[in-house]
Design an enzyme around this catalytic site. Sequence first.
Site, PDB file in Angstrom:
ATOM      1  N   ASP A   1       0.821  -1.209   0.000  1.00 37.78           N
ATOM      2  CA  ASP A   1       0.000   0.000   0.000  1.00 37.78           C
ATOM      3  C   ASP A   1       0.858   1.264   0.000  1.00 37.78           C
ATOM      4  OD1 ASP A   1      -1.984   1.873   0.391  1.00 37.78           O
ATOM      5  OD2 ASP A   1      -2.306   1.376   2.502  1.00 37.78           O
TER       6      ASP A   1
ATOM      7  N   SER B   1      -0.101   4.255   2.768  1.00 37.47           N
ATOM      8  CA  SER B   1       0.083   4.239   4.221  1.00 37.47           C
ATOM      9  C   SER B   1       1.527   3.823   4.482  1.00 37.47           C
ATOM     10  CB  SER B   1      -0.903   3.266   4.886  1.00 37.47           C
ATOM     11  OG  SER B   1      -0.624   1.928   4.525  1.00 37.47           O
TER      12      SER B   1
ATOM     13  N   ASN C   1       2.659   1.974   7.651  1.00 38.68           N
ATOM     14  CA  ASN C   1       2.919   0.947   8.658  1.00 38.68           C
ATOM     15  C   ASN C   1       2.761  -0.453   8.091  1.00 38.68           C
ATOM     16  OD1 ASN C   1       3.168   2.775  11.006  1.00 38.68           O
ATOM     17  ND2 ASN C   1       1.053   3.248  10.455  1.00 38.68           N
TER      18      ASN C   1
ATOM     19  N   TRP D   1       1.435  -4.115   9.340  1.00 33.77           N
ATOM     20  CA  TRP D   1       0.765  -4.862  10.412  1.00 33.77           C
ATOM     21  C   TRP D   1       0.228  -6.172   9.849  1.00 33.77           C
ATOM     22  CZ3 TRP D   1      -4.263  -6.540  10.148  1.00 33.77           C
ATOM     23  CH2 TRP D   1      -5.073  -5.934   9.176  1.00 33.77           C
TER      24      TRP D   1
ATOM     25  N   TYR E   1      -7.635   3.346   8.149  1.00 40.07           N
ATOM     26  CA  TYR E   1      -7.629   3.157   6.696  1.00 40.07           C
ATOM     27  C   TYR E   1      -8.926   3.692   6.116  1.00 40.07           C
ATOM     28  CZ  TYR E   1      -3.589   0.348   7.595  1.00 40.07           C
ATOM     29  OH  TYR E   1      -2.345  -0.043   8.005  1.00 40.07           O
TER      30      TYR E   1
ATOM     31  N   ASP F   1      -1.924   5.866  -5.051  1.00 40.54           N
ATOM     32  CA  ASP F   1      -2.250   4.995  -3.926  1.00 40.54           C
ATOM     33  C   ASP F   1      -2.647   3.593  -4.394  1.00 40.54           C
ATOM     34  OD1 ASP F   1      -3.068   3.828  -1.602  1.00 40.54           O
ATOM     35  OD2 ASP F   1      -4.513   5.379  -1.061  1.00 40.54           O
TER      36      ASP F   1
ATOM     37  N   THR G   1      -5.893   1.986  -2.742  1.00 42.68           N
ATOM     38  CA  THR G   1      -7.266   2.460  -2.980  1.00 42.68           C
ATOM     39  C   THR G   1      -7.693   1.861  -4.302  1.00 42.68           C
ATOM     40  OG1 THR G   1      -7.053   4.507  -1.728  1.00 42.68           O
ATOM     41  CG2 THR G   1      -8.690   4.497  -3.477  1.00 42.68           C
TER      42      THR G   1
END
Length: 395
Positions: free
Chosen positions: A98, A101, A103, A105, A141, A284, A287
């Site tokens: 992505d 963003s 991070n 996880w 998000y 992005d 998206t």
Amino acid sequence: METPAPRTMWRLVLALLCLQLGEGLLRIPLKKGRSMREVMRENGVLESFLKGLKGDPGRKYLPSNAVAYEPLTNYLNSFYFGEISIGTPPQNFLVLFDTGSSNLWVPSTYCQTPACESHAMFNCSLSSTFSDIGVTYTLRYGFGDLSVVLGSDTVTIQNIVVKNQEFGLSLDEPSNPFYYLDFDGILGMAYPGVGISGYNTLIQNMMQQNQLTEPIFSFYYSRNPTYNYGGEVILGGVDPQLYTGEVLWTPVVQEIYWKIGIEEFSIGPSATGWCSQGCHGIVDTGTFLLTIPGQFMSTFLQQLGAEESDDGYIVDCSSVPSMPTLYFAISGAQLSLPPSVYVLNNDGVCNVGVESTYVSSTNGQPLWILGNVFLRQYYSIFDIANNRVGFALSA
Ligand SMILES: *[C@@H]1O[C@H](CO)[C@@H](O)[C@H](O)[C@H]1NC(C)=O
């Protein structure tokens, strides 16, 4: 057959090594999931999802606590994702790569919601290289929020190995939408400023630990994806086989997201003037749709002859070939999106692949999000050292 003499064998081994090094680039095949819409429809929750979730794809770009509302239109197409592993021995996860963003996880065994239990979960007790950081965060998000606790461990993507990478272990994931996602976690590739402060992003660590051939990564999203092959993310360079023509480079206007300038937007031959004071666009990969500044949405739909329905913005499939091509003026070039690209035919229902955001850019510029609908047409290159984005016509 004769056994080769030891010397020859070494040469063979070296030749093989060189071949691999010479290739230089790390290619990660991406899968494309079943559409979330399909899965939800089967589970009988599509309608309540459509009615119940008020989303705005721009909301993840807001500082915490700011609020923006805009009716949900069409999130329910699928994403492109690939495999990584975390820990020693490795535990595998499918993640969304992505660029919107920062991070990393993954679901963890700390989390006991159905969304976590239906996905691969990281069990930190099984990894000898894991260390606990213990701080908790909420990650936001476009399609929902989740809470994580930070830890650090070795992250492996094919032959790239990053040690001591901070990442989030999910504590709580709401079913909507996480239960329905085909991927387990998210790997953020935006600038560090968007991420949890004080920790290196995976891309930063890849660079610091000399894991990238060049400080570049690029995306190819196939126009005709199948479940097994959706495209590729290439870490450390570009693959010229996956695009045609010249690369158009454009500077990043603010090094937070991969945000670029848009000088003009045209519908067919007519310039709209919507970007006369300058527009910004966030490139992005996380998206799905093309996101249009909210204030222009109704004019845009009118000009396309699209109608709003529970299923998104609908047009008659037979009218698609005569619909206008859209043009983005970027760094003096015109990047076109023909109707065959921006209209999505979902089993005979033709949706215009757009949604809107009421979030604007830093100085009030209208904000666009160039999501997968745009990125299927344009191979995209993210150049970290020169803070620029490149586009070339996708092969
Ligand atoms: C995690 O691994 C530990 C050690 O093997 C095991 O005892 C525990 O049950 C595992 N947790 C889950 C939720 O699977």
